[in-house]
Write a protein that holds these residues in place. Structure first.
Motif, short mmCIF file in Angstrom:
data_model
loop_
_atom_site.label_atom_id
_atom_site.label_comp_id
_atom_site.label_asym_id
_atom_site.label_seq_id
_atom_site.Cartn_x
_atom_site.Cartn_y
_atom_site.Cartn_z
N PRO A 52 0.82 -1.20 0.00
CA PRO A 52 0.00 0.00 0.00
C PRO A 52 0.86 1.27 0.00
CG PRO A 52 0.12 -0.86 2.22
CD PRO A 52 0.86 -1.84 1.33
N VAL A 53 0.23 2.38 -0.30
CA VAL A 53 0.94 3.66 -0.37
C VAL A 53 1.10 4.26 1.03
CG1 VAL A 53 0.91 5.96 -1.40
CG2 VAL A 53 0.08 4.02 -2.68
N GLY A 54 0.17 3.96 1.92
CA GLY A 54 0.25 4.46 3.29
C GLY A 54 -0.14 3.37 4.27
N SER A 55 0.32 3.56 5.51
CA SER A 55 0.04 2.55 6.53
C SER A 55 0.03 3.21 7.91
CB SER A 55 1.12 1.48 6.47
OG SER A 55 1.03 0.61 7.57
N PHE A 56 -0.88 2.74 8.75
CA PHE A 56 -0.90 3.17 10.15
C PHE A 56 -0.80 1.92 11.01
CE2 PHE A 56 -3.31 3.61 14.11
CZ PHE A 56 -2.54 4.57 14.72
N THR A 57 0.12 1.91 11.94
CA THR A 57 0.24 0.81 12.90
C THR A 57 0.21 1.38 14.30
OG1 THR A 57 2.65 0.85 12.81
CG2 THR A 57 1.53 -0.71 11.35
N CYS A 58 -0.30 0.57 15.21
CA CYS A 58 -0.46 1.05 16.57
C CYS A 58 -0.32 -0.12 17.53
CB CYS A 58 -1.84 1.68 16.69
SG CYS A 58 -2.19 2.41 18.28
N ASP A 59 0.48 0.05 18.56
CA ASP A 59 0.55 -0.91 19.65
C ASP A 59 -0.17 -0.29 20.84
OD1 ASP A 59 2.15 -2.78 18.29
OD2 ASP A 59 3.96 -1.65 18.77
N TYR A 60 -1.09 -1.05 21.41
CA TYR A 60 -1.82 -0.52 22.55
C TYR A 60 -2.11 -1.63 23.54
CZ TYR A 60 -6.00 -2.29 20.18
OH TYR A 60 -6.92 -3.10 19.56
N TYR A 61 -2.34 -1.23 24.77
CA TYR A 61 -2.64 -2.16 25.84
C TYR A 61 -3.67 -1.51 26.76
CZ TYR A 61 -1.99 -5.24 29.85
OH TYR A 61 -2.21 -6.13 30.88
N ASN A 62 -4.75 -2.23 27.04
CA ASN A 62 -5.83 -1.69 27.89
C ASN A 62 -6.29 -0.31 27.42
OD1 ASN A 62 -5.94 -3.95 29.50
ND2 ASN A 62 -4.63 -3.10 31.10
N ASP A 63 -6.52 -0.20 26.12
CA ASP A 63 -7.00 1.05 25.51
C ASP A 63 -6.03 2.22 25.63
OD1 ASP A 63 -9.32 -0.32 24.80
OD2 ASP A 63 -10.37 0.31 26.63
N HIS A 93 -7.35 6.82 10.80
CA HIS A 93 -7.10 5.57 11.55
C HIS A 93 -6.56 5.88 12.94
CE1 HIS A 93 -7.90 2.86 8.25
NE2 HIS A 93 -7.02 3.46 7.47
N TYR A 94 -5.59 6.78 13.00
CA TYR A 94 -4.99 7.17 14.27
C TYR A 94 -6.04 7.80 15.18
CZ TYR A 94 -1.45 9.44 17.33
OH TYR A 94 -0.68 9.86 18.39
N VAL A 101 -12.52 4.36 19.21
CA VAL A 101 -13.78 4.18 18.49
C VAL A 101 -13.60 3.02 17.51
CG1 VAL A 101 -15.47 5.25 16.97
CG2 VAL A 101 -14.25 6.65 18.65
N ASN A 102 -14.02 1.82 17.89
CA ASN A 102 -13.85 0.63 17.06
C ASN A 102 -12.49 0.60 16.36
OD1 ASN A 102 -16.30 -0.57 17.61
ND2 ASN A 102 -17.35 0.40 15.90
N PRO A 103 -11.42 0.69 17.12
CA PRO A 103 -10.11 0.85 16.49
C PRO A 103 -9.65 -0.34 15.64
CG PRO A 103 -9.86 0.45 18.84
CD PRO A 103 -11.33 0.61 18.57
N THR A 104 -10.18 -1.52 15.88
CA THR A 104 -9.69 -2.67 15.11
C THR A 104 -10.44 -2.86 13.80
OG1 THR A 104 -11.15 -4.13 16.37
CG2 THR A 104 -8.90 -3.90 17.16
N TRP A 105 -11.47 -2.07 13.55
CA TRP A 105 -12.24 -2.20 12.33
C TRP A 105 -11.69 -1.21 11.31
CZ3 TRP A 105 -18.12 -1.18 11.54
CH2 TRP A 105 -18.58 -1.95 10.46
N SER A 106 -10.85 -1.67 10.42
CA SER A 106 -10.03 -0.84 9.55
C SER A 106 -10.76 0.27 8.79
CB SER A 106 -9.29 -1.74 8.57
OG SER A 106 -8.44 -0.99 7.76
N HIS A 107 -11.62 -0.07 7.87
CA HIS A 107 -12.34 0.94 7.08
C HIS A 107 -13.84 0.80 7.31
CE1 HIS A 107 -8.50 0.72 4.75
NE2 HIS A 107 -8.62 2.02 4.89
#
Length: 153
Positions: A52-63, A93-94, A101-107
């Motif tokens: 892909p041309v862009g990407s957002f990744t995030c590591d999180y724990y307990n929100d 996404h960020y 707000v439903n962070p795991t549901w991509s689009h």
């Protein structure tokens, strides 16, 4: 008092090879214009692939976000409008993760609602995927072409 008439020259949208400061400048602009400056700055970097041309990744724990990263492909030249749209796409996404707000549901529904709003209000062109057909690609030397060009010398 004499008034000078302002003349504005239409500047053609020129695509350019991006630098890391370009990414940070565009992030700051988009954060201020579209998110009221509410998002902390994540790590910004380049990825070395066409899709892909862009990407957002995030590591999180307990929100709680532990780390976040927005990556933009360095295989294309971008106009300001293209980069603004792409950066804002990743920032949505960020924003969803940051506000839990439903962070795991991509689009999903929330993403599409925000994207549609920004497209209408700000004239962006945010979509699920970025159309690269009108983007200028940067030709990179492959590992093998570099290897064999050194052998001939």
């Amino acid at each position: 008092m004499k008034h000078r008439q302002k003349t504005t020259k239409t500047k053609a949208a020129t695509a350019k090879v991006l630098t890391l400061p370009d990414l940070y400048d565009m992030y700051d602009e988009c954060n201020f214009r579209f998110f009221s400056g509410t998002l902390p700055c994540p790590q910004l970097d380049f990825m070395h692939k066409k899709d892909p041309v862009g990407s957002f990744t995030c590591d999180y724990y307990n929100d709680v976000i532990l780390s976040a990263c927005i990556m933009i492909s360095d295989r294309y030249k971008y106009t300001d409008a293209q980069l603004r749209t792409l950066m804002t796409h990743e920032m949505i996404h960020y924003f969803l993760y940051y506000n839990n707000v439903n962070p795991t549901w991509s689009h999903g529904k929330e993403f599409r609602t925000i994207a549609k709003y920004m497209n209408v209000v700000y004239g962006l062109n945010i979509d699920k995927y970025t159309d690269t057909s009108n983007m200028e690609m940067i030709q990179k030397e492959s590992f093998f072409s570099r290897l064999f060009s050194k052998r001939k010398a």
